[in-house]
Design a protein around this motif. Sequence first.
Motif, PDB file in Angstrom:
ATOM      1  N   ASP A  84       0.849  -1.184   0.000  1.00 39.46           N
ATOM      2  CA  ASP A  84       0.000   0.000   0.000  1.00 39.46           C
ATOM      3  C   ASP A  84       0.884   1.233   0.000  1.00 39.46           C
ATOM      4  N   GLY A  85       0.499   2.235  -0.735  1.00 39.72           N
ATOM      5  CA  GLY A  85       1.277   3.462  -0.751  1.00 39.72           C
ATOM      6  C   GLY A  85       0.725   4.429  -1.764  1.00 39.72           C
ATOM      7  N   ARG A  86       1.254   5.623  -1.706  1.00 39.44           N
ATOM      8  CA  ARG A  86       0.813   6.686  -2.610  1.00 39.44           C
ATOM      9  C   ARG A  86       2.041   7.405  -3.149  1.00 39.44           C
ATOM     10  N   VAL A  87       2.017   7.676  -4.436  1.00 31.25           N
ATOM     11  CA  VAL A  87       3.104   8.384  -5.082  1.00 31.25           C
ATOM     12  C   VAL A  87       2.551   9.640  -5.746  1.00 31.25           C
ATOM     13  N   LEU A  88       3.311  10.718  -5.683  1.00 36.28           N
ATOM     14  CA  LEU A  88       2.972  11.971  -6.351  1.00 36.28           C
ATOM     15  C   LEU A  88       3.762  12.034  -7.641  1.00 36.28           C
ATOM     16  N   VAL A  89       3.063  12.187  -8.764  1.00 36.64           N
ATOM     17  CA  VAL A  89       3.704  12.299 -10.066  1.00 36.64           C
ATOM     18  C   VAL A  89       3.324  13.646 -10.663  1.00 36.64           C
ATOM     19  N   ILE A  90       4.331  14.401 -11.089  1.00 37.76           N
ATOM     20  CA  ILE A  90       4.078  15.674 -11.770  1.00 37.76           C
ATOM     21  C   ILE A  90       4.520  15.520 -13.210  1.00 37.76           C
ATOM     22  N   GLY A  91       3.570  15.775 -14.116  1.00 36.38           N
ATOM     23  CA  GLY A  91       3.831  15.605 -15.536  1.00 36.38           C
ATOM     24  C   GLY A  91       3.286  16.745 -16.359  1.00 36.38           C
ATOM     25  N   HIS A  92       2.870  16.405 -17.552  1.00 36.30           N
ATOM     26  CA  HIS A  92       2.485  17.386 -18.568  1.00 36.30           C
ATOM     27  C   HIS A  92       1.156  16.971 -19.194  1.00 36.30           C
ATOM     28  N   SER A  93       0.613  17.860 -19.988  1.00 38.94           N
ATOM     29  CA  SER A  93      -0.628  17.560 -20.698  1.00 38.94           C
ATOM     30  C   SER A  93      -0.365  17.724 -22.188  1.00 38.94           C
ATOM     31  N   PRO A  94      -0.855  16.829 -22.988  1.00 35.85           N
ATOM     32  CA  PRO A  94      -1.792  15.737 -22.783  1.00 35.85           C
ATOM     33  C   PRO A  94      -1.128  14.387 -22.495  1.00 35.85           C
ATOM     34  N   THR A  95       0.170  14.386 -22.229  1.00 37.70           N
ATOM     35  CA  THR A  95       0.837  13.103 -22.031  1.00 37.70           C
ATOM     36  C   THR A  95       0.434  12.422 -20.728  1.00 37.70           C
ATOM     37  N   SER A  96       0.083  13.190 -19.701  1.00 32.66           N
ATOM     38  CA  SER A  96      -0.416  12.557 -18.470  1.00 32.66           C
ATOM     39  C   SER A  96      -1.739  11.852 -18.745  1.00 32.66           C
ATOM     40  N   GLU A  97      -2.590  12.501 -19.524  1.00 31.10           N
ATOM     41  CA  GLU A  97      -3.869  11.903 -19.871  1.00 31.10           C
ATOM     42  C   GLU A  97      -3.655  10.647 -20.731  1.00 31.10           C
ATOM     43  N   ALA A  98      -2.649  10.699 -21.611  1.00 32.80           N
ATOM     44  CA  ALA A  98      -2.334   9.533 -22.433  1.00 32.80           C
ATOM     45  C   ALA A  98      -1.797   8.383 -21.574  1.00 32.80           C
TER      46      ALA A  98
END
Length: 173
Positions: free
Chosen positions: A125-139
């Motif tokens: 169990d765990g949670r990760v924070l990911v910071i990305g871009h659009s629209p590649t995060s949606e992809a």
Amino acid sequence: MTREVELRRHTDNDGDMLTPQGVSDALAIGERLEGQYTFAVSTGAQRATQTIACILAAGRLQLSCGVIVEPGLRSTSEDRWKAAISKAGSSHLDAVAGVDPQLVADESAELGAALQRVIDQLAGDGRVLVIGHSPTSEAAVAGLTGEHVAPLDKGEGVLVLEDGGLFRVKPLQ
């Protein structure tokens, strides 16, 4: 076992650096967050890494495993994305797929695989924070879950939950 990925778009930028408004917005996000993250992930772009730093600092959040870079969450076809978005008149994946279906299919598969690699780094169990871009995060979300989410404005995000290989996607407040 539930593993969670909080996937957000970086905040306002000028080139590859956050603007003063982008810094302020990222700090505000960090102040609102509750809970802990096992680790955080940047695409390697300075604007993504800066957003993580501001969020973590404002939220006084500690990570047991630090911040890593997953370059697979960053497209190598940015010019092709820009051209397809311009031609489609929208950054929604469905619209982009209408003008360049192979781009969306190929990139969704590659970006989804990178997002799976991030999830696989969570031992339990765990949670990760990911910071990305659009629209590649949606992809990436589409490639991993099959679900198309609305385009993310700067600072916005979704929560991807994985439990026993089954995925759910929820918008973040």
